[in-house]
Design a protein around this motif. Structure first.
Motif, PDB file in Angstrom:
ATOM      1  N   GLU A 499       9.691  12.023 -24.506  1.00  0.00           N
ATOM      2  CA  GLU A 499      10.383  10.826 -24.021  1.00  0.00           C
ATOM      3  C   GLU A 499      11.676  11.269 -23.337  1.00  0.00           C
ATOM      4  OE1 GLU A 499      11.398   7.862 -26.951  1.00  0.00           O
ATOM      5  OE2 GLU A 499      12.400   6.596 -25.471  1.00  0.00           O
ATOM      6  N   ASN A 557      12.023   5.160 -20.342  1.00  0.00           N
ATOM      7  CA  ASN A 557      12.403   3.831 -20.832  1.00  0.00           C
ATOM      8  C   ASN A 557      12.701   2.877 -19.662  1.00  0.00           C
ATOM      9  OD1 ASN A 557      12.715   4.033 -23.903  1.00  0.00           O
ATOM     10  ND2 ASN A 557      13.684   5.888 -23.133  1.00  0.00           N
ATOM     11  N   GLU A 589       8.007   2.912 -21.130  1.00  0.00           N
ATOM     12  CA  GLU A 589       8.293   2.243 -22.401  1.00  0.00           C
ATOM     13  C   GLU A 589       9.009   0.924 -22.114  1.00  0.00           C
ATOM     14  OE1 GLU A 589      10.129   4.660 -25.355  1.00  0.00           O
ATOM     15  OE2 GLU A 589       8.569   6.201 -25.250  1.00  0.00           O
ATOM     16  N   ASP A 619       8.030  -0.324 -26.914  1.00  0.00           N
ATOM     17  CA  ASP A 619       9.123   0.363 -27.604  1.00  0.00           C
ATOM     18  C   ASP A 619       9.691  -0.549 -28.688  1.00  0.00           C
ATOM     19  OD1 ASP A 619      10.855   2.364 -28.082  1.00  0.00           O
ATOM     20  OD2 ASP A 619      11.864   2.312 -26.137  1.00  0.00           O
ATOM     21  N   LYS A 640       5.338   1.926 -30.296  1.00  0.00           N
ATOM     22  CA  LYS A 640       6.336   2.794 -30.921  1.00  0.00           C
ATOM     23  C   LYS A 640       7.048   1.967 -31.992  1.00  0.00           C
ATOM     24  CE  LYS A 640       8.109   6.101 -28.520  1.00  0.00           C
ATOM     25  NZ  LYS A 640       8.888   6.913 -27.545  1.00  0.00           N
ATOM     26  N   GLU A 676       8.842   6.054 -34.992  1.00  0.00           N
ATOM     27  CA  GLU A 676      10.105   6.555 -34.470  1.00  0.00           C
ATOM     28  C   GLU A 676      11.101   6.804 -35.603  1.00  0.00           C
ATOM     29  OE1 GLU A 676      11.316   5.085 -30.189  1.00  0.00           O
ATOM     30  OE2 GLU A 676      11.127   3.393 -31.546  1.00  0.00           O
TER      31      GLU A 676
HETATM   32 CA    CA Z   1      12.130   4.598 -26.005  1.00  0.00          CA
END
Ligand code: CA
Ligand code: C2E
Ligand code: CA
Length: 730
Positions: A499, A557, A589, A619, A640, A676
């Motif tokens: 990421e 992101n 994301e 996310d 996530k 995460e």
């Molecule tokens: Ca993220």
């Protein structure tokens, strides 16, 4: 319907007016035809008059001649009288006989044949004759009497003239009997091809005299007339058309009317169509304006129209030096209501709140819906800021009253931010921003409260503006860079993907974490530039990763603020194309909020991105929107799970159960799950037990520069890495 009736009314009026005009045109045309015909008739009658006058004068030559003779020769004897008279009486004239009367008695007559009875006639024996005789003497001119009955039978006109005498006191009068029937016939009174003629004025009395020829009734029909001048007095000729009407029988009255009506009908139809069309255009325009200006759900002005209204109002405030208050209202926990009771109930709630706001304000205050669960109210012309506070409290109370949605009573709270014009902002934007900040402040100090914009908030706003400029400058000065955090297969510690996380090496504040600037970049719009920088940098880095056999996708992101239109999306693909990096290298994301039912445009953009080969990951899953139904319809590749779910696992039983359920659901939908913020070994063990293999967390690896990533995971990506579960990343 009312509009249609109005058009029908106007059309009928147009038709009636048109018909009136047609009637007037026809009637004036008729009048002019009649006038013309009368004029033509008058000319014809005038010819008749001239002939009648001419013939009469011709007849009177005889009497004039005889008078001259008698004046020259007062002792005219019988024989000479006969001779002269015979020469004067021709067949073309209409004289029946000539006579000389002396002292009231007829003494000579020509021709004597047939008139013997008249000889020696004494005028005094018939008063009528005596009057005429006396009148002739008095005037000294030719007078024409009659038609009168004659002693010898029949009737005729009698012209008389006295002969002036010098010494003798004898009254001598010459008379001439004229056959009026033949005279009138020869003058054409009885056989005119077009006219029917009558004559009046016996004894030369003109209009006052009796009718002496033709039909008495003709005088009642507004005839044309002509005076016939006699030596003394006059006659009057009158005429009317032979067929009785000055308007020709073939005058196209009905045809004209039909044609006129047809034209009027067409005109009416045209008017109706034009009006209808205009009406439709007006209605369409009204509808479009309404749709452009009003929120379809609550029918309150939308953001755009509100800004326009407020702008105009602030202008007038400035001129009149008035104050006003802007109340920024946000419903607390609206999302939960929406999730729990459904979209339709959420809509209904918004409508009810909109109505309550409208009902609790003065008529000229402004209420609008900015979007979502955000409303604004403008209180016009306030003298004290306190009034706004009181009103805001009142609104809080009204909003707080229970709302019945379906069979459930719901209570909603709200937070209200208040900004005062002009102290908290002089423009629409400034004022809105101030009220917005005040509203957030109210939310932070505890929901269901109001807050004024204040110096601290102003300071905060100013520092936001500063930060925005600093970000833009930092981008120019290469102050931003990217760290990559691995996502690892927990079974063997091999690298699954990475990421990209942005970092800011600030020249004064040093290294800054995204939390310190991303939220403000999102608000100020700098996130667009920043996002493009991140994408561009990853494109630059990917070839190096591939070179080092790091093959997994790179996750970038994307904040919802970056998805504003197709152009933004086009820019991203242009960046990839520019570096020759296929979209299939990326995972984007995004947050759950972007998949909310009312964000249709964003969802369309997302679908187009997905179709290009970019994978989508949700996310911070579990923190926002609590409904997961969208996952069944939307092509999401990865969830996530937010750190907050992982944190208290496995100690917190509730959290643990929830996490297990989330993992279970994702597996059922065949969606990859990444946990995460995994920091503890027991978390890893728990996740392994529940077959959640993908882990992103400090336990395995912190975000790191690309060089370190290549160093640690380069070579054969599946083989290298931390195979030992217990090994912690420091
Ligand atoms: Ca993220
Ligand atoms: P995120 O997308 O949830 O990114 C993961 C964040 O969790 C990162 O923080 C990462 O350092 C942190 N993290 C990962 N594992 C652990 C762990 O075991 N323990 C703890 N305590 N933290 C862990 P970071 O880098 O500070 O980023 C914060 C947020 O900023 C990100 O959260 C993301 O929402 C946002 N962000 C970062 N880079 C970008 C970017 O380029 N664009 C956008 N729009 N947002 C970004
Ligand atoms: Ca996250």
């Amino acid at each position: 319907m009312r509009a249609k009736l109005w058009i029908i009314g106007v059309s009928i009026a147009v038709f009636l007016c048109g018909e009136l005009v047609v009637a007037r045109v026809i009637s004036s045309d008729r009048a002019s035809v009649i006038e013309t015909n009368r004029y033509v008739g008058l000319e014809q009658l005038s010819t008749v008059r001239a002939r009648l006058e001419g013939l009469l004068q011709a007849n009177l030559i005889a009497i004039r001649q005889l008078r001259t003779e008698l004046m020259l020769n007062p002792d005219l004897d019988e024989e000479r009288f006969q001779r002269i008279s015979s020469s004067l009486l021709t067949s073309e004239l209409h004289i029946r006989h000539l006579a000389i009367g002396k002292n009231y008695r007829i003494v000579m007559i020509y021709p004597l044949d047939g008139n013997e009875s008249a000889l020696d006639f004494d005028y005094r024996s018939q008063p009528e004759q005596l009057n005429s005789f006396m009148a002739a003497l008095e005037t000294g001119e030719i007078t024409i009497n009659g038609p009168v009955s004659l002693v010898q039978g029949g009737s005729a006109l009698i012209a008389r003239v006295p002969v002036p005498q010098d010494e003798s006191q004898n009254h001598i009068v010459i008379s001439q009997v004229i056959d009026h029937e033949r005279l009138f016939h020869d003058a054409g009174l009885d056989q005119h091809p077009f006219l029917q003629i009558s004559l009046r004025g016996n004894d030369g009395l003109g209009q006052a005299g009796n009718v002496i020829f033709g039909d008495e009734d003709l005088w009642q029909s507004d005839p044309i007339t002509q005076d016939v001048l006699l030596p003394t007095g006059s006659w009057v000729l009158a005429a009317a058309p032979a067929d009785g009407d000055w308007l020709p029988a073939d005058y196209p009255m009905v045809t004209s009317w039909l044609i006129g009506t047809l034209v009027v009908l067409l005109l009416t139809l045209l008017t109706g169509m034009v009006l209808l069309n205009q009406q439709r255009v007006r209605e369409a325009f009204r509808l479009i304006t309404k749709q452009a200006r009003f929120d379809t759900l609550t029918e309150l002005p939308n953001r755009h129209y509100f800004q326009e209204q407020l702008g105009n109002y602030l202008d007038s405030c400035e001129r009149r030096r008035e104050k006003c208050a802007l109340l920024f209202i946000d419903l607390d926990h609206f999302k939960e209501v929406n999730d729990a009771l459904g979209h339709a109930a959420g809509d209904e709630l918004l409508v009810i709140i909109g109505n309550r706001l409208r009902a609790s304000l003065r008529k000229d205050d402004i209420v609008a819906r900015l979007g979502g669960d955000e409303f604004v109210v403008v209180m016009k012309n306030i003298t004290e800021a306190m009034h706004a506070q009181v009103q805001a409290q009142k609104l809080l109370k009204h909003i707080h009253e229970p709302v019945t949605l379906g069979d459930q009573d719901v209570i909603v709270n709200s937070s209200i931010g208040i900004a005062i014009y002009p102290s908290d902002g002089e423009s629409v934007d400034e004022l809105l921003k101030s009220a917005d900040l005040a509203m957030y402040n109210a939310k932070n100090t505890g929901r269901g409260t109001t807050s004024f914009f204040n110096a601290d908030l102003r300071q905060q706003a100013a520092s936001h503006v500063e930060l925005h400029h600093a970000i833009m400058l930092g981008l120019q000065n290469d102050e931003f860079f990217i760290d990559y955090q691995p996502v690892v297969n927990s079974k063997d510690g091999s690298l699954h993907s990475v990421e990209a996380l942005v970092r800011w090496q600030h020249p004064v504040h040093g290294l800054m974490a995204p939390k310190a600037f991303i939220p403000i970049a999102e608000k100020s719009g700098a996130i667009r530039e920043l996002g493009n920088f991140v994408l561009n940098q990853t494109c630059l880095d990917i070839p190096a990763l591939r070179e080092a056999h790091i093959t997994g996708r790179v996750a970038v992101n994307f904040s919802s603020h970056q998805f504003y239109d197709q152009m933004a999306v086009d820019t991203w693909f242009a960046i990839m194309a520019q570096h020759n990096i296929a979209p299939s290298n990326f995972t984007f994301e995004i947050t759950e909020s972007m998949l909310l039912p009312d964000r249709e445009r964003q969802r369309d953009l997302l679908l187009s991105i997905r179709h290009k080969g970019i994978q989508l990951a949700i996310d911070d899953f579990g923190t926002g929107y609590s409904s997961t139904s969208y996952l069944q319809h939307f092509p999401v590749s990865m969830l996530k799970i937010d750190k907050s779910f992982v944190d208290r696992v496995p100690e917190d039983r509730h959290q643990t159960a929830l996490l297990a359920a989330l993992i279970h659901m994702a597996r059922a939908l065949e969606i990859d799950v990444v946990a995460e913020g995994v920091e503890q070994v027991n978390q890893v063990e728990f996740l392994n037990k529940h077959c959640a293999d993908l882990i992103q967390g400090f336990y395995f690896a912190r975000p790191m520069p690309i060089a370190e990533l290549i160093e640690r995971y380069g070579g054969k990506s599946a083989a290298k890495g931390n195979t030992e579960l217990a090994k912690k990343d420091n």
